[in-house]
Design a protein around this motif. Structure first.
Motif, PDB file in Angstrom:
ATOM      1  N   LEU A 104      34.575   6.913 -14.163  1.00 20.41           N
ATOM      2  CA  LEU A 104      33.614   5.663 -14.486  1.00 20.41           C
ATOM      3  C   LEU A 104      33.214   6.070 -15.715  1.00 20.41           C
ATOM      4  N   LYS A 105      32.714   7.334 -16.012  1.00 16.71           N
ATOM      5  CA  LYS A 105      32.015   7.837 -17.581  1.00 16.71           C
ATOM      6  C   LYS A 105      33.112   7.712 -18.459  1.00 16.71           C
ATOM      7  N   ASN A 106      34.534   8.261 -17.869  1.00 14.18           N
ATOM      8  CA  ASN A 106      35.583   7.950 -18.913  1.00 14.18           C
ATOM      9  C   ASN A 106      35.745   6.602 -19.267  1.00 14.18           C
ATOM     10  N   TYR A 107      35.935   5.709 -18.447  1.00 17.97           N
ATOM     11  CA  TYR A 107      35.837   4.374 -18.712  1.00 17.97           C
ATOM     12  C   TYR A 107      35.109   3.575 -19.604  1.00 17.97           C
ATOM     13  N   LEU A 108      33.710   4.055 -19.320  1.00 21.39           N
ATOM     14  CA  LEU A 108      32.615   3.355 -20.187  1.00 21.39           C
ATOM     15  C   LEU A 108      32.584   4.218 -21.610  1.00 21.39           C
ATOM     16  N   GLU A 109      33.106   5.204 -21.830  1.00 25.85           N
ATOM     17  CA  GLU A 109      33.181   5.832 -23.083  1.00 25.85           C
ATOM     18  C   GLU A 109      34.654   5.502 -23.970  1.00 25.85           C
ATOM     19  N   ASN A 110      35.535   4.898 -23.162  1.00 25.76           N
ATOM     20  CA  ASN A 110      36.835   4.892 -23.670  1.00 25.76           C
ATOM     21  C   ASN A 110      37.584   6.066 -23.823  1.00 25.76           C
ATOM     22  N   LYS A 111      37.628   6.950 -22.929  1.00 23.23           N
ATOM     23  CA  LYS A 111      38.215   8.228 -22.754  1.00 23.23           C
ATOM     24  C   LYS A 111      39.373   7.974 -21.925  1.00 23.23           C
ATOM     25  N   LYS A 112      40.367   8.910 -22.038  1.00 18.82           N
ATOM     26  CA  LYS A 112      41.575   8.820 -21.073  1.00 18.82           C
ATOM     27  C   LYS A 112      40.934   9.165 -19.617  1.00 18.82           C
ATOM     28  N   LEU A 113      41.641   8.321 -18.781  1.00 17.45           N
ATOM     29  CA  LEU A 113      41.340   8.256 -17.218  1.00 17.45           C
ATOM     30  C   LEU A 113      41.982   9.295 -16.502  1.00 17.45           C
ATOM     31  N   ILE A 114      41.470  10.157 -15.766  1.00 17.54           N
ATOM     32  CA  ILE A 114      42.103  11.249 -14.911  1.00 17.54           C
ATOM     33  C   ILE A 114      42.937  10.855 -14.019  1.00 17.54           C
ATOM     34  N   ASN A 115      42.440   9.857 -13.128  1.00 18.79           N
ATOM     35  CA  ASN A 115      43.214   9.304 -11.625  1.00 18.79           C
ATOM     36  C   ASN A 115      43.416   7.769 -12.097  1.00 18.79           C
ATOM     37  N   LYS A 116      43.814   7.423 -12.927  1.00 17.90           N
ATOM     38  CA  LYS A 116      44.198   6.161 -13.326  1.00 17.90           C
ATOM     39  C   LYS A 116      45.477   5.618 -12.359  1.00 17.90           C
ATOM     40  N   ILE A 117      45.200   4.276 -11.533  1.00 18.91           N
ATOM     41  CA  ILE A 117      46.185   3.758 -11.088  1.00 18.91           C
ATOM     42  C   ILE A 117      46.792   2.731 -11.714  1.00 18.91           C
ATOM     43  N   CYS A 118      46.100   1.915 -12.395  1.00 18.52           N
ATOM     44  CA  CYS A 118      46.486   0.734 -13.114  1.00 18.52           C
ATOM     45  C   CYS A 118      45.224   0.434 -14.035  1.00 18.52           C
TER      46      CYS A 118
END
Length: 346
Positions: free
Chosen positions: A332-346
């Motif tokens: 969630l933090k990565n998403y808010l900071e426009n960083k690469k997501l670790i466990n992204k499904i889509c």
């Protein structure tokens, strides 16, 4: 920032809030929270009907989900059903953090279609299930369940000490692991100190350095069944693995071996398992999951004296809750900071 949390009585909304608040301590957060009744009440185990035909293992209704998400961009959940029909009523929803390894309660295609980011928590309960698996094996092979039940019944089973009845130590046995991902490898790690022979089968996994160091073999399913004193199931449920263990598999298992299922009920033909337990071909089984849950009170498995039965609790531990919340909070933090997501499904 408003965050909706659709928790339950295991993955509690308060725990999500605690972990997310620490991770996002520089944000002004406003939480809308709800805990559903699971696991005190069972979730919908199979695919639903009509609008719910693409999701399973969920708890709640369309109204339940819409009322907690409202106009918020972010949803954190464990068991909320997310269908295309629900998504259509949530135009602002852009991020779903689902604290499960297999988010089968989420219609991923519908999320892709609506540009909703979904992250999950793979291997969240691997440690818990692995520990439980070892306990399940020992409960059967060392006659813990038989001894316990006899004491509850007012008996003293001194005969369980007899040479022709007592159990064998793990160091004497070959343990076969069917499925060798997060949980299968955790079970391996816990088994190694016992000194047993370990073999595994998984079409998608090759031997790693730990396997090579400890003389662990990758074999075919057929060879594993014929060699193993204990067969432990750790596969995922897919169309290909439904009834993965049925009559032929149980018949091909080593005589007087043990079957362990801490994975999923649909993997197993329980009628075939029951036949092999009754006939004595299998010495015993430890079962945490079933094709029908809750297991009916009059189910014939409940009448056997060579089974250890538990109500789908292998993955339940305090560590699991906090680990899953941490994993979701990080992405969630990565998403808010426009960083690469670790466990992204889509």
């Amino acid at each position: 920032m408003k965050i909706s949390i659709y928790g339950d009585r295991f993955m509690k909304a308060d725990i999500f809030e605690e972990v997310i608040s620490k991770k996002l301590n520089s944000y002004d957060l406003d939480f809308l929270k709800k805990d559903i009744e699971w696991p005190d009440g069972p979730f919908h185990n199979d695919y639903g009907k009509d609008n719910f035909s693409k999701v399973k293992e969920y708890f709640g209704t369309e109204e339940d989900v819409v009322s907690i998400v409202k106009d918020n961009e972010i949803l954190i959940t464990d068991l909320a059903p997310i269908t295309e029909a629900i998504i259509e009523k949530l135009p602002n929803l852009k991020f779903i953090g689902v604290s499960r390894g297999g988010p089968v309660n989420i219609d991923i295609d519908a999320c892709k279609k609506n540009n909703i980011t979904v992250v999950n928590a793979p291997g969240r309960n691997a440690s818990a299930v692995a520990e439980f698996t070892i306990a399940s094996i020992l409960s059967e092979t060392r006659l813990v369940t038989k001894g316990h039940q006899s004491m509850i019944n007012g008996e003293w089973r001194g005969d369980l000490y007899r040479f022709d009845i007592t159990g064998r130590e793990l160091s004497e046995l070959t343990v076969g692991l069917v499925g060798y991902s997060h949980i299968g490898k955790r079970v391996r790690d816990l088994l190694i100190p016992f000194g047993c022979k370990i073999i595994f089968t998984d079409p998608f996994v090759e031997k790693d350095e730990i396997d090579k160091k400890n003389n662990i073999e990758r074999v075919s399913k057929e060879e594993l069944l014929s060699r193993s004193d204990v067969v432990s199931l750790h596969a995922r449920v897919t169309k290909e693995t439904e009834k993965f263990f049925a009559g032929p598999e149980f018949s091909n298992m080593k005589k007087h071996s043990y079957f362990i299922n801490t994975a999923r009920g649909p993997l197993v033909d329980y009628d075939a398992l029951l036949d092999n337990l009754k006939s004595g071909h299998l010495s015993g089984a430890a079962l945490d999951t079933f094709d029908i849950e809750p297991l009916p009170g009059n189910h014939p498995l409940r009448k056997l004296d060579n089974v250890t039965l538990t109500p789908h609790i292998a993955g339940a531990s305090i560590k699991t809750v906090y680990y899953a919340a941490e994993v979701i909070a990080e992405d969630l933090k990565n998403y808010l900071e426009n960083k690469k997501l670790i466990n992204k499904i889509c």
